[in-house]
Design a protein around this motif. Structure first.
Motif, short mmCIF file in Angstrom:
data_model
loop_
_atom_site.label_atom_id
_atom_site.label_comp_id
_atom_site.label_asym_id
_atom_site.label_seq_id
_atom_site.Cartn_x
_atom_site.Cartn_y
_atom_site.Cartn_z
N THR A 34 0.81 -1.22 0.00
CA THR A 34 0.00 0.00 0.00
C THR A 34 0.85 1.27 0.00
O THR A 34 0.57 2.22 -0.73
CB THR A 34 -0.92 0.02 1.24
OG1 THR A 34 -1.71 -1.16 1.23
CG2 THR A 34 -1.81 1.24 1.25
N ALA A 35 1.85 1.31 0.86
CA ALA A 35 2.66 2.51 1.01
C ALA A 35 4.07 2.11 1.42
O ALA A 35 4.31 0.99 1.86
CB ALA A 35 2.06 3.44 2.06
N GLN A 36 5.00 3.04 1.26
CA GLN A 36 6.37 2.77 1.69
C GLN A 36 6.37 2.30 3.14
O GLN A 36 5.73 2.89 4.00
CB GLN A 36 7.22 4.03 1.55
CG GLN A 36 8.70 3.80 1.83
CD GLN A 36 9.49 5.08 1.71
OE1 GLN A 36 9.50 5.91 2.62
NE2 GLN A 36 10.16 5.25 0.56
N THR A 37 7.08 1.20 3.39
CA THR A 37 7.11 0.59 4.72
C THR A 37 8.55 0.46 5.17
O THR A 37 9.34 -0.25 4.54
CB THR A 37 6.44 -0.80 4.68
OG1 THR A 37 5.12 -0.68 4.16
CG2 THR A 37 6.39 -1.41 6.07
N ALA A 38 8.89 1.14 6.25
CA ALA A 38 10.27 1.15 6.71
C ALA A 38 10.69 -0.23 7.18
O ALA A 38 9.89 -1.02 7.68
CB ALA A 38 10.43 2.16 7.84
N ALA A 39 11.98 -0.52 7.02
CA ALA A 39 12.53 -1.74 7.62
C ALA A 39 12.29 -1.71 9.12
O ALA A 39 12.37 -0.66 9.75
CB ALA A 39 14.03 -1.83 7.33
N GLY A 40 11.97 -2.86 9.69
CA GLY A 40 11.68 -2.93 11.10
C GLY A 40 10.20 -2.88 11.43
O GLY A 40 9.82 -2.88 12.61
N SER A 41 9.34 -2.86 10.42
CA SER A 41 7.90 -2.83 10.65
C SER A 41 7.37 -4.22 10.99
O SER A 41 7.79 -5.22 10.39
CB SER A 41 7.18 -2.30 9.41
OG SER A 41 5.78 -2.38 9.56
N THR A 97 -0.39 -8.52 10.17
CA THR A 97 0.57 -8.47 11.28
C THR A 97 1.48 -9.69 11.20
O THR A 97 1.01 -10.82 11.04
CB THR A 97 -0.18 -8.46 12.63
OG1 THR A 97 -1.01 -7.30 12.69
CG2 THR A 97 0.81 -8.43 13.79
N LEU A 98 2.78 -9.45 11.30
CA LEU A 98 3.76 -10.52 11.17
C LEU A 98 3.90 -11.30 12.47
O LEU A 98 3.63 -10.78 13.56
CB LEU A 98 5.10 -9.95 10.72
CG LEU A 98 5.09 -9.11 9.44
CD1 LEU A 98 6.50 -8.67 9.08
CD2 LEU A 98 4.43 -9.84 8.29
#
Length: 267
Positions: A84-91, A144-145
């Motif tokens: 959907t949108a840019q997702t920072a590493a660590g999400s 959710t991971l």
């Protein structure tokens, strides 16, 4: 089923779901209506035979010794689903645009997101949970991971696929029809529709025999003969180059529709 520690029971759908459960003889044949462990959890008997925890499909399986496979991937979800949108590493979450197909609550829980193209390509993440998704209202669905975070910054050009847990909705494999997955293991007892149970993946097991029976030491595979769904027969690479062996024949040779003793090596 063997008595489980509270910490193990609490991790049914949570982080750390990849533990191994020590089973007592006979536990591998128990089925339950409610889920007790994460799908794919490994179970081991005192003699070393190995099993995986699985959910049966809506079709009952009437005997032990049937080779099973998992649920087919959904064509609208299997690849090229954009982030959907840019997702920072660590999400700890990944938001995907799923515009054409509704999702039930936690439909892909215990399953996986894999990135097939763009930033993060080749990475695989296990899904802990996601909400029910009404595609007609909003294409966005947040996953959710399961106890991990993203390694790479994801972009809107990152394309993903949603994958069911391999041990979700297992069903008798159709060797001469349309295969939807790899052979996962064999049933250990009759299984009620939609119930949870163990399937055997390694060690001595009895498997429904097709017409091409094996003798001691022969490699065995999923039968590709008509009318032999769920059965094993002799592995012959010259005739069956698109199948993989499931193990080796041991003991005396069986006859068709009997049960062949096989040392399973699927896991």
């Amino acid at each position: 089923m063997a008595v489980l520690k509270t910490t193990e029971v609490n991790s049914i759908k949570g982080a750390g779901a990849g533990f191994t459960v020590n089973l007592n003889f006979g536990d591998e044949k128990i089925e339950t209506a409610a889920q007790e462990l994460a799908l794919g959890t490994v179970g081991i008997l005192p003699d070393g035979r190995k099993f995986r925890y699985a959910k049966n499909s809506s079709a009952a399986i009437t005997t032990a010794g049937q080779i099973v496979e998992g649920e087919a991937m959904v064509a609208a979800h299997d690849m090229d689903v954009p982030v959907t949108a840019q997702t920072a590493a660590g999400s700890s979450t990944i938001s995907l645009e799923v515009p054409t197909t509704d999702l039930t609550l936690n439909q892909y829980a215990n399953g996986y997101i894999y990135i097939n193209d763009g930033a993060g390509q080749g990475e695989v993440y296990r899904i802990l949970s996601h909400p029910a998704h009404d595609a007609s209202e909003d294409a966005t669905c947040v996953f959710t991971l399961d106890g991990e975070v993203t390694k790479t910054q994801l972009e809107t050009t990152s394309l993903c696929g949603l994958v069911y847990n391999p041990y979700f909705n297992v069903a008798i494999i159709d060797g001469d029809g349309t295969r939807v997955g790899r052979p996962l293991g064999v049933t250990t007892a009759p299984v009620t529709a939609n119930y949870y149970t163990w399937i055997q993946t390694n060690g001595i097991g009895a498997v429904l025999a097709g017409a091409a029976v094996g003798v001691v030491g022969d490699g065995m595979k999923v039968s590709q003969a008509s009318g032999e769904s769920g059965a094993a027969d002799l592995f012959d690479t010259s005739a069956n180059q698109d199948t993989e062996p499931i193990g080796s024949a041991i003991g005396i040779a069986a006859v068709a529709t009997d049960y062949q003793l096989i040392y399973l090596a699927l896991d």
